[in-house]
Scaffold this motif. Sequence first.
Motif, PDB file in Angstrom:
ATOM      1  N   PHE A   1     -26.275  17.269  -6.628  1.00 27.69           N
ATOM      2  CA  PHE A   1     -26.773  16.846  -5.315  1.00 27.69           C
ATOM      3  C   PHE A   1     -27.196  18.042  -4.464  1.00 27.69           C
ATOM      4  N   GLY A   2     -27.210  19.205  -5.080  1.00 26.86           N
ATOM      5  CA  GLY A   2     -27.653  20.398  -4.373  1.00 26.86           C
ATOM      6  C   GLY A   2     -26.738  20.780  -3.217  1.00 26.86           C
ATOM      7  N   TYR A   3     -25.485  20.417  -3.319  1.00 31.58           N
ATOM      8  CA  TYR A   3     -24.515  20.701  -2.248  1.00 31.58           C
ATOM      9  C   TYR A   3     -25.063  20.312  -0.872  1.00 31.58           C
ATOM     10  N   SER A   4     -25.720  19.175  -0.858  1.00 29.51           N
ATOM     11  CA  SER A   4     -26.384  18.718   0.374  1.00 29.51           C
ATOM     12  C   SER A   4     -25.389  18.298   1.443  1.00 29.51           C
ATOM     13  N   GLU A   5     -25.901  18.102   2.640  1.00 28.06           N
ATOM     14  CA  GLU A   5     -25.062  17.629   3.732  1.00 28.06           C
ATOM     15  C   GLU A   5     -24.525  16.232   3.442  1.00 28.06           C
ATOM     16  N   THR A   6     -25.329  15.403   2.806  1.00 29.81           N
ATOM     17  CA  THR A   6     -24.896  14.050   2.458  1.00 29.81           C
ATOM     18  C   THR A   6     -23.736  14.114   1.461  1.00 29.81           C
ATOM     19  N   TRP A   7     -23.838  15.018   0.498  1.00 29.97           N
ATOM     20  CA  TRP A   7     -22.772  15.206  -0.492  1.00 29.97           C
ATOM     21  C   TRP A   7     -21.474  15.590   0.209  1.00 29.97           C
ATOM     22  N   GLN A   8     -21.548  16.491   1.164  1.00 30.97           N
ATOM     23  CA  GLN A   8     -20.367  16.903   1.918  1.00 30.97           C
ATOM     24  C   GLN A   8     -19.860  15.780   2.815  1.00 30.97           C
ATOM     25  N   LEU A   9     -20.793  15.046   3.392  1.00 36.11           N
ATOM     26  CA  LEU A   9     -20.426  13.959   4.291  1.00 36.11           C
ATOM     27  C   LEU A   9     -19.645  12.859   3.567  1.00 36.11           C
ATOM     28  N   VAL A  10     -19.961  12.646   2.295  1.00 36.47           N
ATOM     29  CA  VAL A  10     -19.265  11.620   1.514  1.00 36.47           C
ATOM     30  C   VAL A  10     -17.771  11.909   1.460  1.00 36.47           C
TER      31      VAL A  10
ATOM     32  N   VAL B   1       0.835  -1.200   0.000  1.00 35.29           N
ATOM     33  CA  VAL B   1       0.000   0.000   0.000  1.00 35.29           C
ATOM     34  C   VAL B   1       0.872   1.253   0.000  1.00 35.29           C
ATOM     35  N   ALA B   2       1.944   1.260   0.795  1.00 35.14           N
ATOM     36  CA  ALA B   2       2.840   2.412   0.836  1.00 35.14           C
ATOM     37  C   ALA B   2       3.480   2.660  -0.526  1.00 35.14           C
ATOM     38  N   ARG B   3       3.905   1.594  -1.197  1.00 37.07           N
ATOM     39  CA  ARG B   3       4.497   1.750  -2.530  1.00 37.07           C
ATOM     40  C   ARG B   3       3.457   2.254  -3.525  1.00 37.07           C
ATOM     41  N   ALA B   4       2.269   1.688  -3.489  1.00 38.50           N
ATOM     42  CA  ALA B   4       1.219   2.069  -4.438  1.00 38.50           C
ATOM     43  C   ALA B   4       0.766   3.510  -4.225  1.00 38.50           C
ATOM     44  N   THR B   5       0.572   3.905  -2.983  1.00 32.91           N
ATOM     45  CA  THR B   5       0.069   5.255  -2.718  1.00 32.91           C
ATOM     46  C   THR B   5       1.130   6.327  -2.909  1.00 32.91           C
ATOM     47  N   GLY B   6       2.380   5.928  -3.015  1.00 33.79           N
ATOM     48  CA  GLY B   6       3.454   6.885  -3.250  1.00 33.79           C
ATOM     49  C   GLY B   6       3.718   7.143  -4.720  1.00 33.79           C
ATOM     50  N   ARG B   7       2.940   6.577  -5.575  1.00 32.30           N
ATOM     51  CA  ARG B   7       3.127   6.726  -7.020  1.00 32.30           C
ATOM     52  C   ARG B   7       2.340   7.928  -7.553  1.00 32.30           C
ATOM     53  N   PRO B   8       2.805   8.513  -8.648  1.00 33.87           N
ATOM     54  CA  PRO B   8       2.095   9.662  -9.237  1.00 33.87           C
ATOM     55  C   PRO B   8       0.657   9.334  -9.650  1.00 33.87           C
ATOM     56  N   TRP B   9       0.423   8.113 -10.136  1.00 37.83           N
ATOM     57  CA  TRP B   9      -0.924   7.781 -10.568  1.00 37.83           C
ATOM     58  C   TRP B   9      -1.900   7.756  -9.395  1.00 37.83           C
ATOM     59  N   ALA B  10      -1.420   7.403  -8.200  1.00 37.43           N
ATOM     60  CA  ALA B  10      -2.295   7.392  -7.021  1.00 37.43           C
ATOM     61  C   ALA B  10      -2.708   8.819  -6.663  1.00 37.43           C
ATOM     62  N   PHE B  11      -1.768   9.739  -6.746  1.00 36.74           N
ATOM     63  CA  PHE B  11      -2.086  11.142  -6.485  1.00 36.74           C
ATOM     64  C   PHE B  11      -3.066  11.653  -7.529  1.00 36.74           C
ATOM     65  N   ALA B  12      -2.809  11.325  -8.791  1.00 32.28           N
ATOM     66  CA  ALA B  12      -3.707  11.761  -9.870  1.00 32.28           C
ATOM     67  C   ALA B  12      -5.113  11.198  -9.673  1.00 32.28           C
ATOM     68  N   LEU B  13      -5.211   9.958  -9.236  1.00 31.88           N
ATOM     69  CA  LEU B  13      -6.519   9.348  -8.974  1.00 31.88           C
ATOM     70  C   LEU B  13      -7.254  10.098  -7.865  1.00 31.88           C
ATOM     71  N   CYS B  14      -6.537  10.456  -6.810  1.00 31.97           N
ATOM     72  CA  CYS B  14      -7.160  11.199  -5.706  1.00 31.97           C
ATOM     73  C   CYS B  14      -7.630  12.576  -6.166  1.00 31.97           C
ATOM     74  N   VAL B  15      -6.809  13.244  -6.951  1.00 30.11           N
ATOM     75  CA  VAL B  15      -7.208  14.554  -7.484  1.00 30.11           C
ATOM     76  C   VAL B  15      -8.446  14.401  -8.358  1.00 30.11           C
ATOM     77  N   ALA B  16      -8.473  13.372  -9.203  1.00 26.74           N
ATOM     78  CA  ALA B  16      -9.629  13.133 -10.075  1.00 26.74           C
ATOM     79  C   ALA B  16     -10.893  12.875  -9.254  1.00 26.74           C
ATOM     80  N   LEU B  17     -10.770  12.099  -8.190  1.00 25.83           N
ATOM     81  CA  LEU B  17     -11.934  11.830  -7.346  1.00 25.83           C
ATOM     82  C   LEU B  17     -12.455  13.100  -6.680  1.00 25.83           C
ATOM     83  N   VAL B  18     -11.562  13.951  -6.235  1.00 28.33           N
ATOM     84  CA  VAL B  18     -11.979  15.216  -5.626  1.00 28.33           C
ATOM     85  C   VAL B  18     -12.648  16.112  -6.663  1.00 28.33           C
ATOM     86  N   VAL B  19     -12.108  16.152  -7.860  1.00 25.37           N
ATOM     87  CA  VAL B  19     -12.712  16.957  -8.926  1.00 25.37           C
ATOM     88  C   VAL B  19     -14.104  16.422  -9.260  1.00 25.37           C
TER      89      VAL B  19
END
Length: 135
Positions: free
Chosen positions: A39-48, A12-30
């Motif tokens: 989702f109307g910026y609902s509380e559930t949307w924020q809670l996720v 997990v440490a090796r995988a999460t230290g790779r550039p693609w892992a960072f890019a995946l996290c950025v993509a998920l946040v976007v």
Amino acid sequence: MEKTFNTLAGAVARATGRPWAFALCVALVVIWAVSGPFFGYSETWQLVINTSTTIITFLMVFLIQNTQNRDGAAIQAKLDEIILSGQGENDFIGIEHLTEAEVEAFRTLCANAKKAGGNRQQKSVRKSSRKPAND
């Protein structure tokens, strides 16, 4: 169980230290941010995002700490071997178990020896500054 955990933590440490892992996290946040209007910026949307990042961070702390502990112990063992096989002073073996003040005393002795042209301080001076570790 320990070997399985070490294997998993290392992978997990090796995988999460790779550039693609960072890019995946950025993509998920976007994707999460773009989905806000749907989702109307609902509380559930924020809670996720809040819950997801909290859980991931909580678990990653333990995995990273495990790999850091193993790496630190391996480095100390290697340094001890170098000291034993070379012309280094054996007094330095195991100083990672001393208090911060005791380690600082060793660092001061080394700095003073360097200023004195590389001549080593007398062992009796070093040993008098070192107290047994309280493990």
